[in-house]
Design an enzyme around this catalytic site. Sequence first.
Site, PDB file in Angstrom:
ATOM      1  N   ARG A  58       7.046  -8.036  24.789  1.00 37.40           N
ATOM      2  CA  ARG A  58       7.401  -8.610  23.485  1.00 37.40           C
ATOM      3  C   ARG A  58       6.212  -9.391  22.920  1.00 37.40           C
ATOM      4  O   ARG A  58       6.045  -9.507  21.722  1.00 37.40           O
ATOM      5  CB  ARG A  58       8.644  -9.495  23.575  1.00 37.40           C
ATOM      6  CG  ARG A  58       9.198  -9.765  22.188  1.00 37.40           C
ATOM      7  CD  ARG A  58      10.427 -10.655  22.119  1.00 37.40           C
ATOM      8  NE  ARG A  58      11.398 -10.427  23.131  1.00 37.40           N
ATOM      9  CZ  ARG A  58      11.728 -11.342  24.044  1.00 37.40           C
ATOM     10  NH1 ARG A  58      11.137 -12.516  24.053  1.00 37.40           N
ATOM     11  NH2 ARG A  58      12.643 -11.068  24.929  1.00 37.40           N
ATOM     12  N   TYR A 110       5.717 -10.593  -5.433  1.00 36.24           N
ATOM     13  CA  TYR A 110       6.442  -9.489  -4.796  1.00 36.24           C
ATOM     14  C   TYR A 110       7.936  -9.798  -4.773  1.00 36.24           C
ATOM     15  O   TYR A 110       8.359 -10.820  -4.240  1.00 36.24           O
ATOM     16  CB  TYR A 110       5.894  -9.283  -3.383  1.00 36.24           C
ATOM     17  CG  TYR A 110       6.599  -8.218  -2.584  1.00 36.24           C
ATOM     18  CD1 TYR A 110       6.503  -6.878  -2.943  1.00 36.24           C
ATOM     19  CD2 TYR A 110       7.355  -8.546  -1.470  1.00 36.24           C
ATOM     20  CE1 TYR A 110       7.143  -5.899  -2.211  1.00 36.24           C
ATOM     21  CE2 TYR A 110       8.001  -7.564  -0.723  1.00 36.24           C
ATOM     22  CZ  TYR A 110       7.893  -6.249  -1.105  1.00 36.24           C
ATOM     23  OH  TYR A 110       8.535  -5.284  -0.372  1.00 36.24           O
ATOM     24  N   ASP A 183      -0.324 -14.736   0.604  1.00 41.30           N
ATOM     25  CA  ASP A 183      -0.070 -13.319   0.829  1.00 41.30           C
ATOM     26  C   ASP A 183      -1.181 -12.577   0.088  1.00 41.30           C
ATOM     27  O   ASP A 183      -1.209 -12.541  -1.135  1.00 41.30           O
ATOM     28  CB  ASP A 183       1.316 -12.947   0.280  1.00 41.30           C
ATOM     29  CG  ASP A 183       1.654 -11.469   0.444  1.00 41.30           C
ATOM     30  OD1 ASP A 183       0.727 -10.657   0.647  1.00 41.30           O
ATOM     31  OD2 ASP A 183       2.853 -11.125   0.337  1.00 41.30           O
ATOM     32  N   LYS A 208       0.647  -1.707   3.816  1.00 40.20           N
ATOM     33  CA  LYS A 208      -0.079  -1.338   2.602  1.00 40.20           C
ATOM     34  C   LYS A 208      -1.517  -0.931   2.941  1.00 40.20           C
ATOM     35  O   LYS A 208      -1.687  -0.015   3.719  1.00 40.20           O
ATOM     36  CB  LYS A 208       0.014  -2.490   1.602  1.00 40.20           C
ATOM     37  CG  LYS A 208       1.449  -3.042   1.413  1.00 40.20           C
ATOM     38  CD  LYS A 208       2.416  -2.022   0.839  1.00 40.20           C
ATOM     39  CE  LYS A 208       3.873  -2.466   0.915  1.00 40.20           C
ATOM     40  NZ  LYS A 208       4.150  -3.777   0.314  1.00 40.20           N
TER      41      LYS A 208
END
Length: 388
Positions: A58, A110, A183, A208
């Site tokens: 993990r 966004y 961001d 992206k």
Amino acid sequence: MPKMPLADSGLHVDSLLAHGGGGHDAATGAVVPPIQTATTFVRDENYELVSATHLYSRDDNALYQKTEGLIAALEGGAESRLFASGMAAIAAITRLVRPGGTLLVQSGIYWGTTLFLRKLCARNNVALVEAGTSDLEVFLEEISVTRPDLVWLEVPSNPFLQVADIRSIAERCSQVGAVSCVDATAATPLILKPLALGADLVMHSATKVLNGHSDLLGGVVTSRDAGSEAWAFIKEERKLAGAVLGSFEAWLLLRSLRTLSLRVERMNENTRKLSTFLDAHPKVETVLYPGLVSHPQHELAKSMMTGGFGSLLSVQVNGGKEEALRVAGALDLFQRATSLGGTESLVEHRFTIEGANSAIPQNLLRLSVGIEHSDDQIADFDQALARL
Ligand SMILES: *Cc1c(COP(=O)(O)O)cnc(C)c1O
């Protein structure tokens, strides 16, 4: 974290990227790392881990470590963490704000982020303040008055292509003890380095441009300071809440990063040409792109961005919704699909997605400019705009 031979070598980032962070598989000499599928790792007879950095996958995955080291080097940051998606990264960061706290978010960014933060904050008794950054003084005043725990910026913003003054905003944040996060998905770390401008954290949807092939979901967060309280929280969120990237996705992402500088270079150049063409077109009302001299924050963008202005732009055609949809429908090369940053060019009518409650102009088309030949991209718009 394993030492990356190329990271400290003083090489240009393009060289680091081309080698996928450098190094080779110690056992076989393979120049490409294997996909790590093991979830658990053995201990020796003294109950010591065979590899000190491998306990349970993990958190412990050699591909994560390699990819995170490479991205941290690109950002000029201390450490990075990969997440299962951009939204998973955003969720881990914004959960920093405890009930009773305040989160200040740039408006007109966004839509997924805005929607998520509105729901998260309402549920958790966090005061959410949404404010535009086009008037810097007003935004700075908002920070001083609301004294938020976290300030969230998106540079350049999607789909309005606003460019916030990261330097001034990060400085005001540090004065009031707010964590600042940018961001920078639409810019990539090759164009914009928010940490060097004073931001505490930078995040990307790796879905992206970083991956660039429209074939995986991923997110990444990088911290300027490896020892900050905020960073300790985010690392713990990744490990305990477990929104981790799949091993195959990590492998694909590292593979894609090898060509990042080539893709970004071509996309920058294509977008520069297309934005200039559209800006001069009589059927176009406005082009929103920070690379254009007419953009209200062009000088600011120039002072923060290097090598270009990215591959995201919006265009408002003459007319309204019907005209915008007619142009979108007439495009052949540009695919009508959401998302951005892939090798293929995309067009999206954001008003159709966000609806009448949003502030999206009905005549706006958001474009993600791919790596096709620039002449073909321009010819596609030339024939589509001729339908108006
Ligand atoms: C796509 C996107 C996100 C969300 O990322 P996912 O990987 O789709 O979860 C966040 N911010 C921006 C600017 C984006 O374009």
